[in-house]
Design a protein around this motif. Structure first.
Motif, PDB file in Angstrom:
ATOM      1  N   GLN A 101       0.860  -1.187   0.000  1.00  0.00           N
ATOM      2  CA  GLN A 101       0.000   0.000   0.000  1.00  0.00           C
ATOM      3  C   GLN A 101       0.895   1.236   0.000  1.00  0.00           C
ATOM      4  O   GLN A 101       0.664   2.196   0.726  1.00  0.00           O
ATOM      5  CB  GLN A 101      -0.922  -0.022   1.238  1.00  0.00           C
TER       6      GLN A 101
ATOM      7  N   SER B  17     -11.601  -2.924   0.797  1.00  0.00           N
ATOM      8  CA  SER B  17     -10.966  -3.987   1.573  1.00  0.00           C
ATOM      9  C   SER B  17     -11.453  -5.376   1.209  1.00  0.00           C
ATOM     10  O   SER B  17     -11.076  -6.352   1.856  1.00  0.00           O
ATOM     11  CB  SER B  17     -11.195  -3.753   3.076  1.00  0.00           C
ATOM     12  N   SER B  18     -12.273  -5.490   0.156  1.00  0.00           N
ATOM     13  CA  SER B  18     -12.788  -6.796  -0.257  1.00  0.00           C
ATOM     14  C   SER B  18     -13.281  -6.715  -1.697  1.00  0.00           C
ATOM     15  O   SER B  18     -13.526  -5.620  -2.218  1.00  0.00           O
ATOM     16  CB  SER B  18     -13.944  -7.229   0.650  1.00  0.00           C
TER      17      SER B  18
ATOM     18  N   THR C 126      -6.600  -7.576  -2.416  1.00  0.00           N
ATOM     19  CA  THR C 126      -8.017  -7.363  -2.697  1.00  0.00           C
ATOM     20  C   THR C 126      -8.309  -7.557  -4.179  1.00  0.00           C
ATOM     21  O   THR C 126      -9.391  -8.002  -4.550  1.00  0.00           O
ATOM     22  CB  THR C 126      -8.478  -5.962  -2.261  1.00  0.00           C
TER      23      THR C 126
ATOM     24  N   TYR D 205      -6.866   0.610   6.465  1.00  0.00           N
ATOM     25  CA  TYR D 205      -7.620   0.680   5.213  1.00  0.00           C
ATOM     26  C   TYR D 205      -7.215  -0.502   4.340  1.00  0.00           C
ATOM     27  O   TYR D 205      -6.178  -1.146   4.555  1.00  0.00           O
ATOM     28  CB  TYR D 205      -7.347   2.000   4.489  1.00  0.00           C
ATOM     29  N   GLY D 206      -8.028  -0.789   3.336  1.00  0.00           N
ATOM     30  CA  GLY D 206      -7.710  -1.864   2.399  1.00  0.00           C
ATOM     31  C   GLY D 206      -7.559  -3.209   3.095  1.00  0.00           C
ATOM     32  O   GLY D 206      -8.202  -3.493   4.104  1.00  0.00           O
ATOM     33  N   ILE D 207      -6.682  -4.054   2.559  1.00  0.00           N
ATOM     34  CA  ILE D 207      -6.523  -5.395   3.099  1.00  0.00           C
ATOM     35  C   ILE D 207      -6.013  -5.360   4.530  1.00  0.00           C
ATOM     36  O   ILE D 207      -6.324  -6.247   5.337  1.00  0.00           O
ATOM     37  CB  ILE D 207      -5.587  -6.234   2.198  1.00  0.00           C
ATOM     38  N   SER D 208      -5.242  -4.346   4.899  1.00  0.00           N
ATOM     39  CA  SER D 208      -4.719  -4.248   6.263  1.00  0.00           C
ATOM     40  C   SER D 208      -5.836  -4.058   7.278  1.00  0.00           C
ATOM     41  O   SER D 208      -5.693  -4.437   8.450  1.00  0.00           O
ATOM     42  CB  SER D 208      -3.715  -3.102   6.363  1.00  0.00           C
ATOM     43  N   ALA D 209      -6.958  -3.489   6.861  1.00  0.00           N
ATOM     44  CA  ALA D 209      -8.081  -3.294   7.777  1.00  0.00           C
ATOM     45  C   ALA D 209      -8.716  -4.621   8.163  1.00  0.00           C
ATOM     46  O   ALA D 209      -9.275  -4.756   9.252  1.00  0.00           O
ATOM     47  CB  ALA D 209      -9.114  -2.371   7.144  1.00  0.00           C
ATOM     48  N   ARG D 210      -8.622  -5.612   7.276  1.00  0.00           N
ATOM     49  CA  ARG D 210      -9.200  -6.923   7.609  1.00  0.00           C
ATOM     50  C   ARG D 210      -8.386  -7.610   8.702  1.00  0.00           C
ATOM     51  O   ARG D 210      -8.947  -8.214   9.622  1.00  0.00           O
ATOM     52  CB  ARG D 210      -9.285  -7.776   6.351  1.00  0.00           C
TER      53      ARG D 210
ATOM     54  N   ARG E  68     -11.850   2.334  10.169  1.00  0.00           N
ATOM     55  CA  ARG E  68     -11.429   1.945   8.819  1.00  0.00           C
ATOM     56  C   ARG E  68     -11.667   3.111   7.874  1.00  0.00           C
ATOM     57  O   ARG E  68     -12.776   3.649   7.790  1.00  0.00           O
ATOM     58  CB  ARG E  68     -12.193   0.712   8.347  1.00  0.00           C
TER      59      ARG E  68
END
Length: 386
Positions: free
Chosen positions: A125, A147-148, A178, A286-291, A311
């Motif tokens: 990112q 994020s998905s 993602t 944010y993005g995949i890191s938020a998951r 997020r």
């Protein structure tokens, strides 16, 4: 002709979901150049656009792709391109042109690790500050961070709606994970998808001023060939679109370009809050890191640590007021991102010393795990118990 909206449940990648979201938003022109990990968006658009009487063009490079997208938009088409880091860099000059000429379009950046060629097939990112300041000069930009795959579908529609409403290029800052992740994506019926279109001119065509703003700060947009008096240039220009080489004209133009975003922050900025009501430790991601952050919050709660997650759905404009309010009520902020601290520095700036800010991040290549985040959560929690 096949339908533009493939209603139903699908098991697809984020890249394909993005392409389907663009079609559902009314995108009928795509220009691009193949690049990992965004190529699948172009491939799917090449396959699907002819189904809906749209146009796909593979250009000789990303500079030309961005130029073609702007041209198609000026002719009236909702248009989009998709790329990754190296191509995003090449698009920066024409991104600035689109901002200056107030030309709506959508640019998708499926981020990979850099700089230069970097790690083409692995995640990062690291383009978040480039998204904000990659082109020269001062300007405002809108950038979303899905994020998905499901969010990639809906955020692509949102990106087109924002672009049309405010006459501005809108960025979708996805990431390799993602983009390549396959998950269940629900596509609603077309009747349930709300679409926006750019403001259109009224009145005498020979008296039309293409950059005279309406009350919301956005100017109506005439399309090429409709007979309106239109002059479009990347030079500093007046409300007629004619070059005006003075400091006063620059100030007036910049007030218009930045004001239409700054005055509408409450309609543009989007965040998602999770378990923040009583949180002492707040993760910002944010993005995949938020998951990964979401999982870390749940695990921390099981261990008796009151953690929560903010997020960032909209990364730019930056949700400054949300961060300031959060910093005033928690004991620590932890920014989680796949870089060495780009948004982390923005969080520090907005927190302004109200709460200490920590970073969980690295230079890219692998996803940040919940355990790595939880370790910092424990550290921050222990720091306040001493």
């Amino acid at each position: 002709m096949k339908p533009a909206v493939l209603t139903g449940e699908h098991f697809i990648t984020g890249d394909i979901a993005c392409a389907e979201g663009a079609l559902a938003a009314g995108c009928r022109f795509f220009a691009g150049y193949p690049i990992t990990p965004a190529t699948e968006i172009a491939e799917h658009m090449a396959k699907r656009l002819p189904d809906v009487n749209g146009v796909f063009i593979q250009m000789e490079d990303e500079i030309a792709a961005m130029a073609a997208v702007l041209g198609a938009s000026c002719a009236g088409a909702k248009s989009m391109t998709a790329t990754s880091g190296p191509g995003f860099s090449l698009m920066m000059e024409n991104l600035g042109l689109g901002i200056c000429t107030e030309t709506p379009c959508v640019v998708v950046n499926v981020q990979r690790a850099g700089p230069s060629t970097g790690l083409p097939t692995l995640c990062a990112q690291g383009d978040m500050m480039q998204a904000r300041w990659g082109s020269h000069g001062h300007y405002e930009i809108i950038a979303l961070a899905p994020s998905s795959p499901q969010e990639l579908f809906f955020q692509t529609i949102t990106a087109f709606n924002l672009s049309e409403t405010y006459r501005i290029p809108v960025l979708i800052m996805a990431d390799e994970v993602t983009g390549h992740l396959s998950e269940r994506v629900v596509i609603p019926d077309a009747s349930r998808i709300k679409l926006k279109t750019r403001p259109r001119p009224r009145g005498r065509k020979d008296r039309f001023k293409p950059f005279h703003p309406d009350l919301n700060g956005v100017s109506p947009m005439a399309h090429a060939g409709e007979g309106y008096t239109v002059h479009v240039t990347g030079l500093t220009h007046d409300e007629r679109g004619y070059p005006a080489m003075t400091a006063e004209a620059q100030a007036e133009m910049m007030s218009r370009l930045t004001g239409k975003i700054r005055r509408n922050l409450d309609k543009i900025v989007m965040v998602d809050e999770y378990r923040l009501d009583d949180a002492e430790i707040a993760l910002i991601s944010y993005g995949i890191s938020a998951r990964s952050s979401l999982a870390a919050v749940d695990e921390a709660r099981e261990q008796g640590i009151r953690a929560g997650l903010l997020r960032l759905v909209t990364v730019w404009p930056f949700p400054e007021e949300h961060i300031r309010r959060l910093a005033a009520k928690v004991k620590s902020l932890i920014t989680v991102e796949l870089n060495l601290g780009q948004i982390y520095l923005e969080v520090q700036r907005c927190a302004a010393g109200a709460a200490p800010v920590f970073l969980v991040g690295h230079a890219g290549g692998t996803v940040i795990t919940p355990e790595q985040i939880l370790q910092q959560v424990r550290t921050a929690s222990g720091f306040h118990r001493q």
